[in-house]
Motif scaffolding. Structure first.
Motif, PDB file in Angstrom:
ATOM      1  N   MET A 117     -26.373  32.865   7.384  1.00 43.16           N
ATOM      2  CA  MET A 117     -26.253  31.462   6.895  1.00 43.16           C
ATOM      3  C   MET A 117     -25.824  31.588   5.052  1.00 43.16           C
ATOM      4  O   MET A 117     -24.095  30.941   5.831  1.00 43.16           O
ATOM      5  CB  MET A 117     -26.785  30.135   7.217  1.00 43.16           C
ATOM      6  CG  MET A 117     -26.886  30.116   8.609  1.00 43.16           C
ATOM      7  SD  MET A 117     -25.621  29.767   9.215  1.00 43.16           S
ATOM      8  CE  MET A 117     -25.580  29.776  11.374  1.00 43.16           C
ATOM      9  N   ALA A 118     -26.030  31.757   4.431  1.00 40.77           N
ATOM     10  CA  ALA A 118     -25.626  31.973   3.337  1.00 40.77           C
ATOM     11  C   ALA A 118     -24.737  32.676   2.931  1.00 40.77           C
ATOM     12  O   ALA A 118     -23.750  31.728   1.892  1.00 40.77           O
ATOM     13  CB  ALA A 118     -26.924  32.670   2.247  1.00 40.77           C
ATOM     14  N   VAL A 119     -24.741  33.757   3.360  1.00 39.98           N
ATOM     15  CA  VAL A 119     -23.674  34.741   3.553  1.00 39.98           C
ATOM     16  C   VAL A 119     -22.318  33.942   4.295  1.00 39.98           C
ATOM     17  O   VAL A 119     -21.066  33.897   3.508  1.00 39.98           O
ATOM     18  CB  VAL A 119     -23.699  36.391   4.268  1.00 39.98           C
ATOM     19  CG1 VAL A 119     -22.112  36.623   3.962  1.00 39.98           C
ATOM     20  CG2 VAL A 119     -25.085  36.770   3.415  1.00 39.98           C
ATOM     21  N   PHE A 120     -22.321  33.193   4.947  1.00 45.33           N
ATOM     22  CA  PHE A 120     -21.405  32.940   5.211  1.00 45.33           C
ATOM     23  C   PHE A 120     -20.823  31.399   4.888  1.00 45.33           C
ATOM     24  O   PHE A 120     -19.770  31.431   4.848  1.00 45.33           O
ATOM     25  CB  PHE A 120     -21.882  32.266   7.331  1.00 45.33           C
ATOM     26  CG  PHE A 120     -21.040  30.877   7.506  1.00 45.33           C
ATOM     27  CD1 PHE A 120     -19.386  31.276   8.258  1.00 45.33           C
ATOM     28  CD2 PHE A 120     -20.563  29.895   7.480  1.00 45.33           C
ATOM     29  CE1 PHE A 120     -18.816  30.828   8.903  1.00 45.33           C
ATOM     30  CE2 PHE A 120     -20.199  28.750   7.915  1.00 45.33           C
ATOM     31  CZ  PHE A 120     -19.200  29.248   8.557  1.00 45.33           C
ATOM     32  N   PHE A 121     -21.670  30.776   4.303  1.00 46.92           N
ATOM     33  CA  PHE A 121     -20.700  30.006   3.109  1.00 46.92           C
ATOM     34  C   PHE A 121     -20.750  30.189   2.217  1.00 46.92           C
ATOM     35  O   PHE A 121     -19.543  29.909   1.320  1.00 46.92           O
ATOM     36  CB  PHE A 121     -22.262  28.864   3.388  1.00 46.92           C
ATOM     37  CG  PHE A 121     -22.875  27.812   4.291  1.00 46.92           C
ATOM     38  CD1 PHE A 121     -21.683  26.796   4.908  1.00 46.92           C
ATOM     39  CD2 PHE A 121     -23.848  27.852   4.789  1.00 46.92           C
ATOM     40  CE1 PHE A 121     -21.736  26.358   5.528  1.00 46.92           C
ATOM     41  CE2 PHE A 121     -23.723  26.975   6.090  1.00 46.92           C
ATOM     42  CZ  PHE A 121     -22.906  26.043   6.421  1.00 46.92           C
ATOM     43  N   PHE A 122     -21.146  31.482   1.835  1.00 47.89           N
ATOM     44  CA  PHE A 122     -20.692  31.753   0.930  1.00 47.89           C
ATOM     45  C   PHE A 122     -19.704  32.042   0.567  1.00 47.89           C
ATOM     46  O   PHE A 122     -18.311  31.776   0.276  1.00 47.89           O
ATOM     47  CB  PHE A 122     -21.187  33.452   0.190  1.00 47.89           C
ATOM     48  CG  PHE A 122     -20.791  33.934  -0.964  1.00 47.89           C
ATOM     49  CD1 PHE A 122     -20.960  33.242  -2.092  1.00 47.89           C
ATOM     50  CD2 PHE A 122     -20.382  35.255  -1.072  1.00 47.89           C
ATOM     51  CE1 PHE A 122     -20.350  34.314  -3.512  1.00 47.89           C
ATOM     52  CE2 PHE A 122     -19.473  35.802  -1.595  1.00 47.89           C
ATOM     53  CZ  PHE A 122     -19.303  36.034  -3.436  1.00 47.89           C
ATOM     54  N   VAL A 123     -18.969  33.159   2.145  1.00 44.47           N
ATOM     55  CA  VAL A 123     -17.317  33.919   2.094  1.00 44.47           C
ATOM     56  C   VAL A 123     -16.513  32.476   2.156  1.00 44.47           C
ATOM     57  O   VAL A 123     -15.135  32.338   2.041  1.00 44.47           O
ATOM     58  CB  VAL A 123     -17.980  34.189   3.798  1.00 44.47           C
ATOM     59  CG1 VAL A 123     -16.087  34.448   4.127  1.00 44.47           C
ATOM     60  CG2 VAL A 123     -18.208  35.867   3.468  1.00 44.47           C
ATOM     61  N   VAL A 124     -16.907  31.204   3.342  1.00 41.01           N
ATOM     62  CA  VAL A 124     -16.121  30.247   2.937  1.00 41.01           C
ATOM     63  C   VAL A 124     -15.862  29.454   1.702  1.00 41.01           C
ATOM     64  O   VAL A 124     -14.969  29.351   1.586  1.00 41.01           O
ATOM     65  CB  VAL A 124     -16.779  29.151   4.277  1.00 41.01           C
ATOM     66  CG1 VAL A 124     -16.441  27.579   3.743  1.00 41.01           C
ATOM     67  CG2 VAL A 124     -17.099  29.363   5.581  1.00 41.01           C
ATOM     68  N   GLY A 125     -16.962  29.872   0.844  1.00 38.89           N
ATOM     69  CA  GLY A 125     -16.810  29.018  -0.869  1.00 38.89           C
ATOM     70  C   GLY A 125     -15.321  30.216  -1.202  1.00 38.89           C
ATOM     71  O   GLY A 125     -14.469  29.756  -1.811  1.00 38.89           O
TER      72      GLY A 125
END
Length: 130
Positions: free
Chosen positions: A80-88
């Motif tokens: 989830m941290a990777v996912f939100f990093f990519v969304v950012g």
């Protein structure tokens, strides 16, 4: 004209490489994974599925276990941290690159950038309050 025979590994790897090269491939894999997880979690195999998610794994360093968490924990925190990093990063690309505002004259883009940033700020604050 001489034709080059493809090796068996090329017959398998070429379609995979062309699928991965497409922009929509990540969304397709994510969608299939979500559907598969929903089916497994709500079927007769749900106990096995949840038991599988509770398997723990980590690393060992000098005989000590490090980062020994369950698969469920790794998914929740790590992925989830990777996912939100990519969304950012995608949001930054939209705001800085202004890909969606190419039709706006250059002198008005700063106004729209600021308005867009304030809108995202208020939208995220509203989602936080809910």
């Amino acid at each position: 004209m001489q034709t080059i025979k493809k090796t068996p590994i090329e017959k398998i790897s070429k379609p995979i490489q062309s699928f991965i090269a497409q922009e929509k491939s990540g969304g397709i894999v994510l969608g299939i994974s979500v559907i598969l997880a929903l089916i497994l979690a709500n079927s007769g195999w749900s106990a096995s599925y949840h038991h599988f998610l509770e398997n723990s794994f980590g690393f060992q360093w000098n005989g000590k276990s490090c980062f020994d968490f369950s698969l469920h924990h790794w998914i929740n925190d790590g992925l989830m941290a990777v996912f939100f990093f990519v969304v950012g990063l995608e949001l930054k690309r939209e705001i800085v690159g202004c890909a969606s505002l190419n039709f706006v004259p250059i002198k008005n883009r700063i106004y729209w950038h600021n308005l867009y940033s304030i809108g995202v700020l208020f939208l995220s604050a509203l989602c936080g309050l809910l």
